[in-house]
Design a protein around this motif. Sequence first.
Motif, PDB file in Angstrom:
ATOM      1  N   LYS A   4       0.755  -1.207   0.040  1.00  0.00           N
ATOM      2  CA  LYS A   4      -0.003  -0.022  -0.058  1.00  0.00           C
ATOM      3  C   LYS A   4       0.883   1.288   0.001  1.00  0.00           C
ATOM      4  N   ASN A   5       2.101   1.227   0.726  1.00  0.00           N
ATOM      5  CA  ASN A   5       3.061   2.423   0.781  1.00  0.00           C
ATOM      6  C   ASN A   5       4.018   2.556  -0.238  1.00  0.00           C
ATOM      7  N   GLY A   6       3.758   1.746  -1.339  1.00  0.00           N
ATOM      8  CA  GLY A   6       4.827   1.959  -2.301  1.00  0.00           C
ATOM      9  C   GLY A   6       5.394   0.497  -3.058  1.00  0.00           C
ATOM     10  N   ILE A   7       6.356   0.451  -3.727  1.00  0.00           N
ATOM     11  CA  ILE A   7       6.992  -0.535  -4.448  1.00  0.00           C
ATOM     12  C   ILE A   7       8.222  -1.038  -3.907  1.00  0.00           C
ATOM     13  N   TYR A   8       8.532  -2.159  -3.518  1.00  0.00           N
ATOM     14  CA  TYR A   8       9.715  -2.572  -2.811  1.00  0.00           C
ATOM     15  C   TYR A   8      10.457  -3.433  -3.669  1.00  0.00           C
ATOM     16  N   PHE A   9      11.887  -3.510  -3.551  1.00  0.00           N
ATOM     17  CA  PHE A   9      12.930  -4.324  -4.251  1.00  0.00           C
ATOM     18  C   PHE A   9      13.935  -4.328  -3.463  1.00  0.00           C
ATOM     19  N   TYR A  10      14.516  -5.673  -3.487  1.00  0.00           N
ATOM     20  CA  TYR A  10      15.798  -5.987  -2.517  1.00  0.00           C
ATOM     21  C   TYR A  10      16.888  -5.909  -3.560  1.00  0.00           C
ATOM     22  N   THR A  11      18.224  -5.743  -2.997  1.00  0.00           N
ATOM     23  CA  THR A  11      19.414  -5.550  -3.691  1.00  0.00           C
ATOM     24  C   THR A  11      20.462  -6.051  -2.688  1.00  0.00           C
ATOM     25  N   PHE A  12      21.691  -6.341  -3.148  1.00  0.00           N
ATOM     26  CA  PHE A  12      22.731  -6.723  -2.547  1.00  0.00           C
ATOM     27  C   PHE A  12      23.978  -6.305  -3.650  1.00  0.00           C
ATOM     28  N   THR A  13      24.926  -5.750  -2.578  1.00  0.00           N
ATOM     29  CA  THR A  13      26.140  -5.168  -3.235  1.00  0.00           C
ATOM     30  C   THR A  13      27.323  -6.005  -2.611  1.00  0.00           C
ATOM     31  N   ASP A  14      28.330  -5.958  -3.594  1.00  0.00           N
ATOM     32  CA  ASP A  14      29.598  -6.353  -3.115  1.00  0.00           C
ATOM     33  C   ASP A  14      30.469  -5.214  -2.619  1.00  0.00           C
ATOM     34  N   VAL A  15      30.659  -5.143  -1.329  1.00  0.00           N
ATOM     35  CA  VAL A  15      31.440  -4.298  -0.528  1.00  0.00           C
ATOM     36  C   VAL A  15      32.766  -4.605  -0.339  1.00  0.00           C
ATOM     37  N   ARG A  16      33.680  -3.729  -0.375  1.00  0.00           N
ATOM     38  CA  ARG A  16      35.197  -3.934  -0.333  1.00  0.00           C
ATOM     39  C   ARG A  16      35.569  -3.427   1.140  1.00  0.00           C
ATOM     40  N   THR A  17      34.964  -2.589   1.739  1.00  0.00           N
ATOM     41  CA  THR A  17      35.357  -2.092   3.012  1.00  0.00           C
ATOM     42  C   THR A  17      34.885  -2.949   4.215  1.00  0.00           C
ATOM     43  N   LYS A  18      35.489  -3.121   5.081  1.00  0.00           N
ATOM     44  CA  LYS A  18      35.190  -3.620   6.269  1.00  0.00           C
ATOM     45  C   LYS A  18      35.172  -5.346   6.052  1.00  0.00           C
ATOM     46  N   GLY A  19      36.253  -5.686   5.265  1.00  0.00           N
ATOM     47  CA  GLY A  19      36.261  -6.937   4.598  1.00  0.00           C
ATOM     48  C   GLY A  19      35.435  -7.192   3.540  1.00  0.00           C
ATOM     49  N   ASN A  20      35.715  -8.245   2.505  1.00  0.00           N
ATOM     50  CA  ASN A  20      34.861  -8.559   1.662  1.00  0.00           C
ATOM     51  C   ASN A  20      33.480  -9.308   1.926  1.00  0.00           C
ATOM     52  N   ASN A  21      32.475  -8.473   1.534  1.00  0.00           N
ATOM     53  CA  ASN A  21      31.056  -9.084   1.861  1.00  0.00           C
ATOM     54  C   ASN A  21      30.091  -8.578   1.162  1.00  0.00           C
ATOM     55  N   TYR A  22      28.935  -9.011   1.144  1.00  0.00           N
ATOM     56  CA  TYR A  22      27.774  -8.486   0.599  1.00  0.00           C
ATOM     57  C   TYR A  22      26.871  -7.739   1.700  1.00  0.00           C
ATOM     58  N   LYS A  23      26.373  -6.384   1.206  1.00  0.00           N
ATOM     59  CA  LYS A  23      25.433  -5.612   1.853  1.00  0.00           C
ATOM     60  C   LYS A  23      23.966  -5.825   1.169  1.00  0.00           C
ATOM     61  N   PHE A  24      23.083  -6.266   2.131  1.00  0.00           N
ATOM     62  CA  PHE A  24      21.695  -6.404   1.588  1.00  0.00           C
ATOM     63  C   PHE A  24      20.998  -5.281   1.977  1.00  0.00           C
ATOM     64  N   LEU A  25      20.146  -4.822   1.036  1.00  0.00           N
ATOM     65  CA  LEU A  25      19.192  -3.439   1.292  1.00  0.00           C
ATOM     66  C   LEU A  25      17.715  -3.923   0.836  1.00  0.00           C
TER      67      LEU A  25
END
Length: 308
Positions: A4-25
Amino acid sequence: YSEKNGIYFYTFTDVRTKGNNYKFLKNNINGNKIKSKFLFRKPDNIPAYYIDGSMNNILLPYMKNNKQHFVCYNSKGKEIYHIKSRVPNKTKNSSYYFYDFVSKGNKIYYIANYGANRKKDGETYYTHVISINKKTGKLLGNKKLDNGGIEPDKILIAGKKIYELTDKSLFVYSLSGQKLNEYILPEGEKTKSCVVSTAGTNIKQDFSFHNIFVKGKYIYYVNCDGIYRYDTGENSEFQLFYDAKNDKYFSDSSLVYGIREIYIVNDKEFYISFNNTYDYESDVPVVILKYLSNKWKAILRSNRDCEV
């Protein structure tokens, strides 16, 4: 997906800071703004390239040690389940292309193309729809899709059907792999040629404008001419839903984008996400355009809007 309050989508990015990891949004398109909420981080030793999100959970598929894995997290990053399953008849170390997947009840369905051992023909490549038990990983079904040997450009699962996009046709199957229908696509260019710079050299590269979206009884197909719609209830023909002749993102070769996804809300509102694999390697679209039917005005949102 829509709320009801909008459109949603999930993403993940390859982050090279704080160690190699994925950041999920989790990203919310509300009005003309995109707001991103940080969910969690995970080490990038999970070779994931796809993501499926719902209101509460994130499901990631990946191939490791010649087995298909599915790991599910809640919105805080807690692992809910992790299963692995042998890919039926897959030749060890053969190429493997994963198209789409869906979780339904106690089953996971996924679609992949890979080399399989055949006693008569040796190693041959087919596109398979495979179902497994979500708790145990036990193989429940395996059926190769019969499209006459045509290489698919995209395959998606929508509802209880599989849609296979090829150069000239759209094939429809049941989740068990039974062919249900074939639709002839409208003619038109399917790629936009752009000049890109890589390693100090300018090269010509084609970006795809060949995609589909399914909602209810409607099938939406996009090429360089715009978006077409097919009403399966009327069994008619593809009709032009959005004419892109004046849309610079469809025609301007200086805009180095291809279409990643389209999402139709209703007859008055839809979204197109574009990406450019040369500039930004992640699951985040480079730009998202919002189209409104009263003026068909496009509103640019860059990948930077998806940063926390």
